[in-house]
Design a protein around this motif. Structure first.
Motif, short mmCIF file in Angstrom:
data_model
loop_
_atom_site.label_atom_id
_atom_site.label_comp_id
_atom_site.label_asym_id
_atom_site.label_seq_id
_atom_site.Cartn_x
_atom_site.Cartn_y
_atom_site.Cartn_z
N VAL A 24 -0.37 9.50 -7.33
CA VAL A 24 -0.59 9.86 -5.93
C VAL A 24 -0.65 8.56 -5.14
O VAL A 24 -1.31 7.60 -5.56
N TYR A 25 0.03 8.52 -4.01
CA TYR A 25 0.14 7.28 -3.26
C TYR A 25 -0.74 7.29 -2.01
O TYR A 25 -0.88 8.31 -1.34
N ASP A 26 -1.32 6.15 -1.73
CA ASP A 26 -2.12 5.98 -0.53
C ASP A 26 -1.20 6.05 0.69
O ASP A 26 -0.24 5.28 0.79
N PRO A 27 -1.45 6.97 1.62
CA PRO A 27 -0.53 7.12 2.76
C PRO A 27 -0.50 5.90 3.68
O PRO A 27 0.47 5.71 4.41
N THR A 28 -1.54 5.08 3.63
CA THR A 28 -1.58 3.90 4.49
C THR A 28 -0.84 2.72 3.88
O THR A 28 -0.01 2.08 4.51
N THR A 29 -1.13 2.43 2.62
CA THR A 29 -0.54 1.26 1.96
C THR A 29 0.73 1.58 1.19
O THR A 29 1.54 0.68 0.92
N GLY A 30 0.90 2.84 0.80
CA GLY A 30 2.05 3.20 -0.02
C GLY A 30 1.86 2.89 -1.49
O GLY A 30 2.75 3.17 -2.31
#
Length: 439
Positions: free
Chosen positions: A130-136
């Protein structure tokens, strides 16, 4: 008629090379493991991709091993079917006890410019990243809990004490250390086959039980250009090792486990340049066992001991010296500058053995990057090493020579650290008072 004893002598004569080779590689058939294993992609849509590759047989059936894969190409969203002439150095990432393949670890190395493969060595598959929407970037610790992992139907042994130790009384195919080393070497063979990987520039690093496995892998697979075991070492059967009770309980199989799977039985054959990384108070891999493991290596070796270094996966992959050490063997010939300080590929400082000069300790240091600081670290405490308190005293630097006051007479363990202008820290070998070392 040919005498039976003559036939036996001839048979033994022709068996000697085979036996010698088997001993050299331990229980692993390294020639077979160097062949590219069969594999299949599970998901190539993300920045960190997933795959399965064939493992060693377990309990009479074939197995598959799950792995995450990332590279500068996957981070760039390049079409995986599109060809490219660009080749990257590669790194194999070995998790510790209770761990699994970590997507964020592969991501970190891909950001550094490496193709990275991180496999699960417990017969499981972790959740998709799962990826952090802010940092990617992949969310940290998302695979840390076992509850989110799926047991592979054709998976190998789990990583409990029974599989690691008590299985020694059974067939090799039931033993976790056998599978762990074999499946890491297979992962190495696999990543070397990828079209965007430079097979001549590969490294391996592992944490805790992964560090233990790194010691074994670096001793049997000389294709690696660098190895970094973090925490893990040999001599698990003595001193304050938390694994000693489990090994002692093996009874008649104790000696066999040590000879077959303790890194102390293999590290003397390690020819891969190796950086040992540990903390002064690590309860899992005590400092004296660590130093003894280091001493067994006859090739290029370095050490980084940090006072009170935490034990765990993120703390274990955090030290910048791991990347710098591997860069110095895998990127030095292809890159001479980086965006920050122009020192990519420059080796870590190499301190000589400490020597006494009057009331001072003197350490000569070979370094390509100027030194920034140095210190003497010592403890006068007795009792368990994991409980001892350490004292740090700054040392003087004159060009590439470090001078520190002698530790007090009641110091039983000490070493000197040097830090260069990249804030990269390495240490001398650890010095022990003889009575303390012999306990």
């Amino acid at each position: 008629m040919v005498h039976r004893s003559l036939l036996l002598s001839i048979a033994l004569l022709f068996c000697v090379p085979t036996v010698a080779m088997a001993q050299q590689m331990g229980v692993w058939n390294i020639d077979d493991l160097r062949q590219t294993p069969q594999m299949k992609w599970l998901d190539q849509s993300g920045k960190v991709q997933s795959l399965l590759y064939s493992g060693e047989p377990y309990n009479g059936h074939s197995t598959e091993v799950f792995a995450f894969y990332a590279s500068p190409a996957t981070l760039s969203d390049r079409d995986p079917s599109a060809g490219s002439d660009e080749k990257f150095p590669a790194v194999v990432l070995i998790h510790g006890g209770g761990g699994t393949a970590f997507a964020e670890w592969a991501w970190l190395w891909a950001q550094r410019g490496y193709a990275a493969i991180a496999m699960d060595l417990s017969g499981h598959r972790p959740p998709a990243p799962v990826y952090d929407p802010t940092t990617g970037a992949p969310v940290l610790n998302q695979a840390a809990k076992r509850e989110g992992r799926i047991r592979l139907d054709p998976g190998g042994p789990d990583q409990g004490h029974d599989e690691k130790f008590r299985s020694i009384s059974g067939d090799r195919s039931s033993q976790w250390p056998y599978h762990a080393v074999a499946n890491v070497v297979k992962a190495h063979s696999l990543i070397r086959s990828f079209s965007d990987v430079d097979a001549d520039r590969t490294a391996v690093t592992g944490i805790s039980w992964g560090g233990y496995t790194t010691c074994l892998v670096a001793s049997v697979d000389d294709r690696f250009k660098a190895a970094v075991p973090v925490y893990g070492c040999g001599f698990l059967f003595e001193g304050e090792s938390v694994q000693k009770p489990a090994i002692d309980q093996l009874g008649e199989y104790r000696a066999e486990w040590i000879a077959t799977y303790d890194p102390s039985s293999h590290l003397s054959r390690c020819r891969v340049p190796i950086l040992f990384v540990n903390g002064t108070n690590d309860v899992h891999y005590p400092l004296d066992s660590y130093q003894k493991s280091f001493n067994l290596v006859t090739g290029a070796r370095q050490m980084r001991i940090e006072v009170n270094m935490r034990h765990g996966h993120p703390p274990g992959w955090a030290p910048k010296e791991i990347g710098l050490f591997i860069d110095s063997y895998c990127r030095r010939e292809t890159s001479s500058t980086d965006e920050a300080d122009g020192s990519i590929g420059q080796p870590l400082p190499v301190p000589d053995a400490p020597r006494q000069d009057g009331d001072h300790i003197v350490v000569n240091v070979q370094t390509a990057v100027p030194l920034k600081s140095a210190a003497l670290h010592y403890t006068t405490d007795s009792g368990r090493r994991s409980d001892r308190k350490w004292t740090t005293v700054p040392a003087e630097i004159s060009q590439s020579v470090v001078r520190a006051m002698m530790p007090p007479d009641n110091a039983n363990t000490w070493f000197v650290s040097v830090t260069d202008q990249r804030d990269a820290m390495v240490t001398t070998s650890v010095q022990f008072a003889e009575p303390d070392l012999n306990n």
